[in-house]
Structures are given as structure tokens and as C-alpha cells.
Design a protein around this motif. Structure first.
Motif, PDB file in Angstrom:
ATOM      1  N   VAL A   4     -18.905 -24.617  76.505  1.00  0.00           N
ATOM      2  CA  VAL A   4     -18.338 -25.255  77.681  1.00  0.00           C
ATOM      3  C   VAL A   4     -16.841 -24.984  77.688  1.00  0.00           C
ATOM      4  N   ASP A   5     -16.316 -24.559  78.821  1.00  0.00           N
ATOM      5  CA  ASP A   5     -14.893 -24.270  78.974  1.00  0.00           C
ATOM      6  C   ASP A   5     -14.337 -25.246  80.009  1.00  0.00           C
ATOM      7  N   ILE A   6     -13.400 -26.086  79.591  1.00  0.00           N
ATOM      8  CA  ILE A   6     -12.813 -27.107  80.459  1.00  0.00           C
ATOM      9  C   ILE A   6     -11.345 -26.776  80.676  1.00  0.00           C
ATOM     10  N   THR A   7     -10.913 -26.739  81.928  1.00  0.00           N
ATOM     11  CA  THR A   7      -9.511 -26.514  82.243  1.00  0.00           C
ATOM     12  C   THR A   7      -8.927 -27.811  82.788  1.00  0.00           C
ATOM     13  N   LEU A   8      -7.810 -28.236  82.196  1.00  0.00           N
ATOM     14  CA  LEU A   8      -7.139 -29.471  82.587  1.00  0.00           C
ATOM     15  C   LEU A   8      -5.672 -29.196  82.852  1.00  0.00           C
ATOM     16  N   ILE A   9      -5.086 -30.008  83.706  1.00  0.00           N
ATOM     17  CA  ILE A   9      -3.634 -29.992  83.834  1.00  0.00           C
ATOM     18  C   ILE A   9      -3.084 -30.664  82.577  1.00  0.00           C
ATOM     19  N   GLU A  10      -2.106 -30.034  81.937  1.00  0.00           N
ATOM     20  CA  GLU A  10      -1.578 -30.570  80.691  1.00  0.00           C
ATOM     21  C   GLU A  10      -0.951 -31.943  80.896  1.00  0.00           C
ATOM     22  N   ILE A  39     -22.903 -26.901  69.571  1.00  0.00           N
ATOM     23  CA  ILE A  39     -22.174 -27.044  70.840  1.00  0.00           C
ATOM     24  C   ILE A  39     -20.710 -26.670  70.637  1.00  0.00           C
ATOM     25  N   ARG A  40     -20.218 -25.771  71.482  1.00  0.00           N
ATOM     26  CA  ARG A  40     -18.820 -25.343  71.447  1.00  0.00           C
ATOM     27  C   ARG A  40     -18.143 -25.779  72.739  1.00  0.00           C
ATOM     28  N   ILE A  41     -16.982 -26.399  72.618  1.00  0.00           N
ATOM     29  CA  ILE A  41     -16.231 -26.858  73.787  1.00  0.00           C
ATOM     30  C   ILE A  41     -14.792 -26.371  73.645  1.00  0.00           C
ATOM     31  N   ILE A  42     -14.287 -25.755  74.697  1.00  0.00           N
ATOM     32  CA  ILE A  42     -12.923 -25.241  74.720  1.00  0.00           C
ATOM     33  C   ILE A  42     -12.156 -25.998  75.792  1.00  0.00           C
ATOM     34  N   ILE A  43     -11.015 -26.556  75.428  1.00  0.00           N
ATOM     35  CA  ILE A  43     -10.130 -27.173  76.415  1.00  0.00           C
ATOM     36  C   ILE A  43      -8.953 -26.239  76.617  1.00  0.00           C
ATOM     37  N   ARG A  44      -8.735 -25.861  77.863  1.00  0.00           N
ATOM     38  CA  ARG A  44      -7.571 -25.047  78.226  1.00  0.00           C
ATOM     39  C   ARG A  44      -6.660 -25.920  79.075  1.00  0.00           C
ATOM     40  N   GLU A  45      -5.410 -25.993  78.697  1.00  0.00           N
ATOM     41  CA  GLU A  45      -4.456 -26.801  79.449  1.00  0.00           C
ATOM     42  C   GLU A  45      -3.470 -25.887  80.174  1.00  0.00           C
ATOM     43  N   VAL A  46      -3.243 -26.214  81.437  1.00  0.00           N
ATOM     44  CA  VAL A  46      -2.306 -25.429  82.238  1.00  0.00           C
ATOM     45  C   VAL A  46      -1.199 -26.347  82.744  1.00  0.00           C
ATOM     46  N   PRO A  47       0.012 -25.817  82.869  1.00  0.00           N
ATOM     47  CA  PRO A  47       1.085 -26.637  83.429  1.00  0.00           C
ATOM     48  C   PRO A  47       0.804 -26.916  84.910  1.00  0.00           C
ATOM     49  N   PRO A  48       1.258 -28.058  85.415  1.00  0.00           N
ATOM     50  CA  PRO A  48       0.945 -28.427  86.797  1.00  0.00           C
ATOM     51  C   PRO A  48       1.427 -27.419  87.833  1.00  0.00           C
ATOM     52  N   GLN A  49       2.499 -26.691  87.543  1.00  0.00           N
ATOM     53  CA  GLN A  49       2.975 -25.699  88.514  1.00  0.00           C
ATOM     54  C   GLN A  49       2.063 -24.477  88.583  1.00  0.00           C
ATOM     55  N   HIS A  50       1.100 -24.372  87.660  1.00  0.00           N
ATOM     56  CA  HIS A  50       0.140 -23.259  87.675  1.00  0.00           C
ATOM     57  C   HIS A  50      -1.224 -23.691  88.203  1.00  0.00           C
ATOM     58  N   PHE A  51      -1.313 -24.881  88.794  1.00  0.00           N
ATOM     59  CA  PHE A  51      -2.578 -25.424  89.287  1.00  0.00           C
ATOM     60  C   PHE A  51      -2.334 -25.945  90.691  1.00  0.00           C
ATOM     61  N   SER A  52      -3.170 -25.527  91.630  1.00  0.00           N
ATOM     62  CA  SER A  52      -2.970 -26.008  92.997  1.00  0.00           C
ATOM     63  C   SER A  52      -4.272 -26.498  93.599  1.00  0.00           C
ATOM     64  N   VAL A  53      -4.118 -27.351  94.587  1.00  0.00           N
ATOM     65  CA  VAL A  53      -5.234 -27.831  95.400  1.00  0.00           C
ATOM     66  C   VAL A  53      -4.829 -27.579  96.843  1.00  0.00           C
TER      67      VAL A  53
END
Length: 61
Positions: A4-10, A39-53
């Protein structure tokens, strides 16, 4: 082996991420009976300026 690969805003605490990891692992184990050690889980954190809605960066309100 589920991966599982999870991307979150840091910015979340280590404790919050640990809870997330545990609950996701529990859900996968319950849903498909995968052994927890497989079970393998990866958390990737991105800075808020690199994430948009809708084209607006999360650094903007």
C-alpha cells in the motif's frame, strides 16, 4: 504480499502516522486475511506547495 502506498501532505505527527500504519495493516488483514508480516505500507509525504486540489496549492486557502 499486499503493498500500500499512501501519500500525505507533510506535517502529521509520528504518532498519527503510526496509528495510520496500524489501522491500514489491520484493515488489510481483516479484508483479505493477509498475514500481517506480509503487509507492506509506504508513507510518502509531500510539502503542501507540491499538492493541489482543483489547481490550487494547499498552501493557499
Amino acid at each position: 504480499m499486499p503493498i500500500v502506498d499512501i501519500t500525505l501532505i507533510e506535517g502529521r505527527s509520528d504518532e498519527a502516522k503510526a496509528r495510520l500504519l496500524q489501522k491500514v495493516a489491520d484493515a488489510i488483514h481483516e479484508a483479505i486475511d493477509a498475514p500481517k508480516e506480509a503487509i507492506r505500507i509506504i508513507i510518502r509525504e509531500v510539502p503542501p506547495q507540491h499538492f493541489s486540489v482543483g489547481g490550487v496549492a494547499k498552501t493557499k486557502k
